[in-house]
Design an enzyme around this catalytic site. Structure first.
Site, PDB file in Angstrom:
ATOM      1  N   TYR A  77     -29.738 -17.930  -6.811  1.00 53.62           N
ATOM      2  CA  TYR A  77     -30.353 -19.189  -6.398  1.00 53.62           C
ATOM      3  C   TYR A  77     -29.704 -20.407  -7.082  1.00 53.62           C
ATOM      4  CZ  TYR A  77     -33.020 -23.284  -6.196  1.00 53.62           C
ATOM      5  OH  TYR A  77     -33.314 -24.603  -6.020  1.00 53.62           O
ATOM      6  N   HIS A 118     -36.741 -19.601  -9.671  1.00 58.34           N
ATOM      7  CA  HIS A 118     -37.048 -19.577  -8.234  1.00 58.34           C
ATOM      8  C   HIS A 118     -37.884 -18.372  -7.828  1.00 58.34           C
ATOM      9  CE1 HIS A 118     -36.141 -21.360  -4.222  1.00 58.34           C
ATOM     10  NE2 HIS A 118     -36.155 -22.409  -5.000  1.00 58.34           N
TER      11      HIS A 118
HETATM   12  O1  KDG Z   1     -36.713 -26.128   0.448  1.00 58.14           O
HETATM   13  C1  KDG Z   1     -36.631 -25.378  -0.732  1.00 58.14           C
HETATM   14  C2  KDG Z   1     -36.009 -26.192  -1.823  1.00 58.14           C
HETATM   15  O2  KDG Z   1     -36.684 -27.392  -1.939  1.00 58.14           O
HETATM   16  C3  KDG Z   1     -36.042 -25.490  -3.146  1.00 58.14           C
HETATM   17  O3  KDG Z   1     -35.355 -24.281  -3.021  1.00 58.14           O
HETATM   18  C4  KDG Z   1     -35.388 -26.350  -4.213  1.00 58.14           C
HETATM   19  O4  KDG Z   1     -36.195 -24.971  -6.016  1.00 58.14           O
HETATM   20  C5  KDG Z   1     -35.778 -26.040  -5.613  1.00 58.14           C
HETATM   21  C6  KDG Z   1     -35.664 -27.134  -6.581  1.00 58.14           C
HETATM   22  O5  KDG Z   1     -36.039 -26.909  -7.718  1.00 58.14           O
HETATM   23  O6  KDG Z   1     -35.205 -28.203  -6.204  1.00 58.14           O
HETATM   24 MG    MG Z   2     -37.213 -25.237  -7.913  1.00 62.98          MG
END
Ligand code: KDG
Ligand code: MG
Length: 408
Positions: free
Chosen positions: A160, A217
């Site tokens: 992520y 995440h």
């Molecule tokens: O739409 C999903 C995102 O906003 C997200 O994955 C982003 O975790 C995120 C962040 O911390 O910006």
């Molecule tokens: Mg986030």
């Protein structure tokens, strides 16, 4: 004073911003954002079919009563689609209020508590060395805080927050090749083995002053999250974000028993009812709601006040998908909030984006300086908007190597 009409626009440069414009019989208009990343047409449709017709004839100055009317009037409570639609209306009404008062919204909330609001950028790298370069880049720009995400050796696909293309923070959360999501493969063991050491190396390289944030995440189970939080404690993180799936709030009790690492959570929450217990039990240190997804300035101000009672600071969500209008609404709260912590902020300022949403808000040395223009301080160029249309896009989904579906 009466609302005479409202229009909804969907589109933008490389994004599907959902922009609401509310018109009044006094010529003053208000702007709001209902962008729900990768589900953008839904709040737009909700606004057009159900909410805008009900607003016509209402007095736009009664933003509290209108918010209650929308929220209670739906009967079915909360949910991201409805709350994003209410959020756009509420922002637009505060924009109108500010324009009528000839004041920026932060003045209506209680004035400025600080000159500039600290923001954090997203540093990302395919591997640790690549990430170190990305961090150096942001430090050179004057940032005091960075979120750090990097590729994990042996992980079957990017983890992520790591883009496939170096330096491209814009698109790792949206794939515009269609609505069928790409699949990423996740391996908790590899992540748990690698990431604490990588964070320690970052601290060693950049010294004690850098504020380091890391976003898990929602990928770890409660026990794993507790182990991870304990392992990264010596790094002195500014925060550890979403260590567990957000719905499982008891998970944080376990984590708290094992670690003092500051926890940030809330980007998927839509209301005060999703976070009041977490705040009251002081299981989190930063609340990450977004003004759009959580229904606008009116309800988010209540969350901020509740958080303040429990020493929880703000750290509003500001992913690449957030529109300049939503970022402006957050900037107005950030300028005022006595319990402000930090703001996630990705420079949206491409020439195309600035042309669509002109504003005087500015970022300098890692601090966001809110504009003194009345209302939100952002305009919207309808002619520019003609250039853009909705483009289908999707979030990736995550599976384990054996095919089991996991948390994105
Ligand atoms: O739409 C999903 C995102 O906003 C997200 O994955 C982003 O975790 C995120 C962040 O911390 O910006
Ligand atoms: Mg986030």
């Amino acid at each position: 004073m009466k609302i005479t009409g409202a229009k909804v626009f969907v589109g933008g440069p490389g994004k599907n911003y959902v922009t609401l414009k509310i018109m009044t019989d006094q010529g003053v208009y208000g702007l709001g954002d209902a962008t729900l990343n990768n589900r953008e047409t839904l709040p737009a449709k909700y606004l057009e079919d159900y909410l805008v017709p009900a607003l016509i004839g209402m007095d736009p100055r009664n933003s509290e009563d209108i918010w209650q009317y929308l929220y209670r009037g739906a009967y079915f409570r909360r949910g991201p689609i409805a709350m994003a639609a209410f959020g756009a209306i509420d922002m637009a009404l505060w924009d109108i209020k500010g324009k009528l008062a000839n004041m920026p919204i932060y003045q209506l909330l209680g004035g400025k508590s600080r000159e500039g609001a600290m923001v954090y950028a997203h540093a990302t790298g395919a591997d640790l060395e690549d990430l170190m370069e990305s961090i150096s880049y942001y430090l050179e720009q004057g940032y005091k805080a960075v979120r750090v995400q990097c590729g994990i050796p042996g992980m079957p696909s990017a983890s992520y927050g790591v883009s496939e293309t170096k330096g491209d923070v814009e698109n790792y959360i949206t794939d515009f090749s269609g609505i069928r999501p790409k699949v990423e493969i996740w391996d908790t063991d590899r992540y748990m083995r690698y990431m604490p050491g990588a964070l320690a190396e970052i601290r060693a390289r950049f010294g004690p002053d850098l504020k380091i944030l890391h976003d898990v995440h929602h990928r770890l189970l409660p026990r794993e999250a507790a182990e991870f939080a304990k392992a990264v404690e010596p790094v002195g993180l500014y925060w550890l974000e979403d260590p567990t799936p957000a719905e499982d709030q008891d998970a944080l009790t376990l984590l708290r028993q094992h670690s003092t690492v500051p926890i940030a959570i809330g980007e998927v929450f839509n209301s005060i009812w999703d976070c009041n217990k977490l705040i009251e039990k002081e299981l989190i240190d930063f609340i990450r709601v977004a003004v759009t997804y959580a229904g606008g300035i009116t309800p988010v101000k209540r969350i901020v006040d509740l958080a303040g009672l429990h020493n929880v600071r703000t750290g509003f969500h500001g992913a690449p998908s957030h529109s300049p209008l939503s970022m402006a609404a957050q900037a107005q709260i950030n300028a005022w909030a006595p319990n402000f912590g930090i703001q996630e902020y990705l420079v949206l300022g491409t020439p195309e984006c600035d042309a669509l949403f002109p504003s005087e808000h500015r970022l300098e040395n890692g601090l966001f300086h809110v504009s003194d223009a009345p209302g939100l301080g952002v305009d919207f160029d309808e002619q520019e908007a003609e250039r853009y249309r909705y483009k289908p896009g999707s979030h990736p989904i995550v599976r384990l190597e054996d095919g089991t579906l996991w948390n994105y």
